[in-house]
Design an enzyme around this catalytic site. Structure first.
Site, PDB file in Angstrom:
ATOM      1  N   CYS A   1      27.954  28.490  -7.971  1.00 27.96           N
ATOM      2  CA  CYS A   1      28.010  28.694  -6.549  1.00 27.96           C
ATOM      3  C   CYS A   1      29.346  29.379  -6.078  1.00 27.96           C
ATOM      4  O   CYS A   1      30.035  29.208  -5.246  1.00 27.96           O
ATOM      5  CB  CYS A   1      28.151  27.186  -5.786  1.00 27.96           C
ATOM      6  SG  CYS A   1      26.933  26.390  -6.068  1.00 27.96           S
TER       7      CYS A   1
ATOM      8  N   GLN B   1      38.428  20.503  -7.089  1.00 26.07           N
ATOM      9  CA  GLN B   1      38.639  20.655  -8.451  1.00 26.07           C
ATOM     10  C   GLN B   1      40.023  19.998  -8.594  1.00 26.07           C
ATOM     11  O   GLN B   1      40.404  19.316  -9.700  1.00 26.07           O
ATOM     12  CB  GLN B   1      38.589  21.956  -9.087  1.00 26.07           C
ATOM     13  CG  GLN B   1      37.300  22.501  -9.113  1.00 26.07           C
ATOM     14  CD  GLN B   1      36.281  21.756  -9.870  1.00 26.07           C
ATOM     15  OE1 GLN B   1      36.505  21.182 -10.924  1.00 26.07           O
ATOM     16  NE2 GLN B   1      35.125  22.041  -9.598  1.00 26.07           N
TER      17      GLN B   1
ATOM     18  N   ASP C   1      41.084  24.031  -0.557  1.00 17.41           N
ATOM     19  CA  ASP C   1      40.072  23.166  -1.227  1.00 17.41           C
ATOM     20  C   ASP C   1      40.366  22.716  -2.448  1.00 17.41           C
ATOM     21  O   ASP C   1      40.759  23.291  -3.540  1.00 17.41           O
ATOM     22  CB  ASP C   1      38.736  24.237  -1.222  1.00 17.41           C
ATOM     23  CG  ASP C   1      37.781  23.621  -1.968  1.00 17.41           C
ATOM     24  OD1 ASP C   1      37.667  22.325  -2.139  1.00 17.41           O
ATOM     25  OD2 ASP C   1      36.873  24.394  -2.546  1.00 17.41           O
TER      26      ASP C   1
ATOM     27  N   HIS D   1      34.638  29.159  -3.819  1.00 20.88           N
ATOM     28  CA  HIS D   1      33.117  28.359  -3.998  1.00 20.88           C
ATOM     29  C   HIS D   1      32.261  28.933  -2.728  1.00 20.88           C
ATOM     30  O   HIS D   1      33.041  28.937  -1.646  1.00 20.88           O
ATOM     31  CB  HIS D   1      33.220  27.078  -4.270  1.00 20.88           C
ATOM     32  CG  HIS D   1      32.060  26.208  -4.404  1.00 20.88           C
ATOM     33  ND1 HIS D   1      31.241  25.840  -3.391  1.00 20.88           N
ATOM     34  CD2 HIS D   1      31.680  25.358  -5.842  1.00 20.88           C
ATOM     35  CE1 HIS D   1      30.081  24.842  -3.928  1.00 20.88           C
ATOM     36  NE2 HIS D   1      30.578  24.810  -5.029  1.00 20.88           N
TER      37      HIS D   1
ATOM     38  N   LYS E   1      33.792  14.296  -7.995  1.00 17.93           N
ATOM     39  CA  LYS E   1      34.416  14.845  -8.880  1.00 17.93           C
ATOM     40  C   LYS E   1      35.753  13.982  -9.496  1.00 17.93           C
ATOM     41  O   LYS E   1      36.342  14.051 -10.734  1.00 17.93           O
ATOM     42  CB  LYS E   1      35.013  16.253  -8.642  1.00 17.93           C
ATOM     43  CG  LYS E   1      33.773  17.163  -8.276  1.00 17.93           C
ATOM     44  CD  LYS E   1      34.488  18.430  -8.024  1.00 17.93           C
ATOM     45  CE  LYS E   1      33.348  19.433  -7.151  1.00 17.93           C
ATOM     46  NZ  LYS E   1      32.082  19.643  -8.092  1.00 17.93           N
TER      47      LYS E   1
END
Length: 417
Positions: free
Chosen positions: A375, A214, A211, A133, A237
């Site tokens: 993104c 998600q 990261d 991303h 999220k």
């Protein structure tokens, strides 16, 4: 186009109808059609537990935190700092002092790029992957431009997995100081082999940031088991509010890193000549924080933890397998990526139909998906695409909604052909 089967999980029954009743927005209609919300990877909907916790805080005990000596401030401070304990337990962090609250994952990664980046020297390198991303790319470009570090990019395979041989080769010269890689791709659904990534990086003398924006939604996350040095995620999220994210980092790293922002609450002492910093994590939390949003994040973590990640993962694995099977029957549709292990994200294209047209026409039928580059423009170029349509699933998603998506895509295809 063939697809790989998602990871299987021990079957744990999830009462999806009971869960859906806890999300008031799912009863809404869009263009006089029942809402079919398949855009949870962008931002998940919020259960009553989160909405009520935030409203209750504002109605009954809101005050600024850490500074006040009155009842309201003390109660709100307790609630706010209690979330730090919840997050530490949620990630199995060794210490609550290793949990830094940020606005989102983007700010968390920027914090690391600024503060850990200040410790790097020209000639050292940061290694990312082709599937990142923009939030895990642009901050490192900015660091490269101001500090003279090298930015390396590990390729992915045509199936959408990290090329582990190429990844290892990029670490071979010992100049990589930090590997910063997604734990789950927001485009391909790829769940990266985090423990293996970390082991290889550490053997080459590099630290690792994952990261987790998600991945924390779909699977239990244990930063110690993963071997991470930094881990980020965002609240919105994870069925929580916007405006609140988390950076976890090892204590020794946080102790070494200079502050990110200056102002109130991150100081120990201030004179006109100099300032000294508060202990971690407050050294990295300047100014009045997102108090209500942090409390909302705590409610979201409580809520998903009570349901349990075994049940969540099993449900979403079934959804993803069903989606891959049903979408494969749509004429002209191609699923993008065939990773070995994937989460509840499916990107696709349709011959002769632009992804933006797909999303617009689905919306007219009450179906919300995402379309664009997500993104992740460099990844799109690697895939030879300008955009994809993307359906993504949450704990409230039903197989019947995926069937509605597939049937509507067939009608859209017929309209264009």
């Amino acid at each position: 186009m063939s697809t790989h089967t998602p990871t299987t999980h021990a079957h744990v029954q999830l009462d999806v109808q009971a869960i859906r009743q806890q999300f008031p927005i799912l009863g809404e209609k869009v263009h006089d059609r029942p809402l079919v919300f398949l855009d949870s990877a962008a931002s998940a909907q919020k259960p009553n537990a989160v909405i009520d916790s935030m409203a209750s805080t504002m109605r009954h005990q809101y005050a600024n935190i850490h500074r006040g000596l009155h009842w309201m401030s003390e109660r709100t401070t307790e609630a706010y700092e209690g979330v730090r304990d919840l997050v530490a337990d949620f990630l199995n962090a060794p210490s609550r002092e290793e949990i830094v609250f940020t606005r989102n994952s983007t700010e968390a990664i920027n914090l690391v790029a600024h503060s850990f980046g200040a410790l790097l020297k020209p000639g050292q390198a940061v290694l990312i992957s082709q599937m990142e991303h923009h939030a895990n790319l642009v901050p490192w470009q900015m660091l490269r431009d101001r500090a003279g570090i090298d930015l390396r990019v590990a390729p992915i395979t045509d199936d959408g997995d990290l090329d582990m041989d190429a990844y290892k080769a990029l670490l071979a010269d010992g100049k990589v100081a930090l590997v910063s890689i997604t734990h789950m791709s927001n485009v391909l659904g790829t769940i990266t082999p985090a423990k293996q990534i970390a082991d290889i990086a550490h053997a080459a003398g590099a630290l690792v940031l994952f990261d987790g924006s998600q991945s924390v939604v779909h699977h239990k996350t244990d930063v110690q088991e993963l071997g991470a040095d930094f881990y980020t995620f965002t609240g919105h999220k994870l069925y929580g509010p916007t405006g609140i994210g988390v950076l976890w980092a090892r204590r020794d790293l946080l102790e070494q890193m200079p502050p990110f922002l200056g102002g109130g609450d991150m100081i120990s002492t201030v004179t006109f000549e100099r300032s000294t910093w508060a202990n971690i994590p407050h050294k990295f939390e300047a100014g009045t924080p997102a108090i209500v949003e942090t409390i909302g994040l705590g409610a979201a973590i409580d809520w998903v933890s009570k349901i349990g990640f075994d049940a969540i993962a099993a449900h979403e694995a079934e959804l993803t397998a069903h989606a891959l099977t049903r979408l494969a029957t749509v004429p002209g549709l191609s699923i993008v990526g065939r990773p070995r292990v994937r989460g509840g994200v499916v990107s696709f294209t349709m011959a002769d139909v632009h992804p933006h047209d797909i999303a617009t026409l689905l919306d007219r039928n009450g179906i919300a998906i995402r379309a664009g580059h997500h993104c992740a423009e460099p990844l799109m170029r690697r895939l030879g695409l300008s955009a994809t349509a993307r359906a993504s699933f949450g704990i409230y998603t039903q197989k019947e909604e995926i069937d509605v998506l597939a049937d509507t895509l067939v009608r859209i295809r017929d309209f264009f052909v």
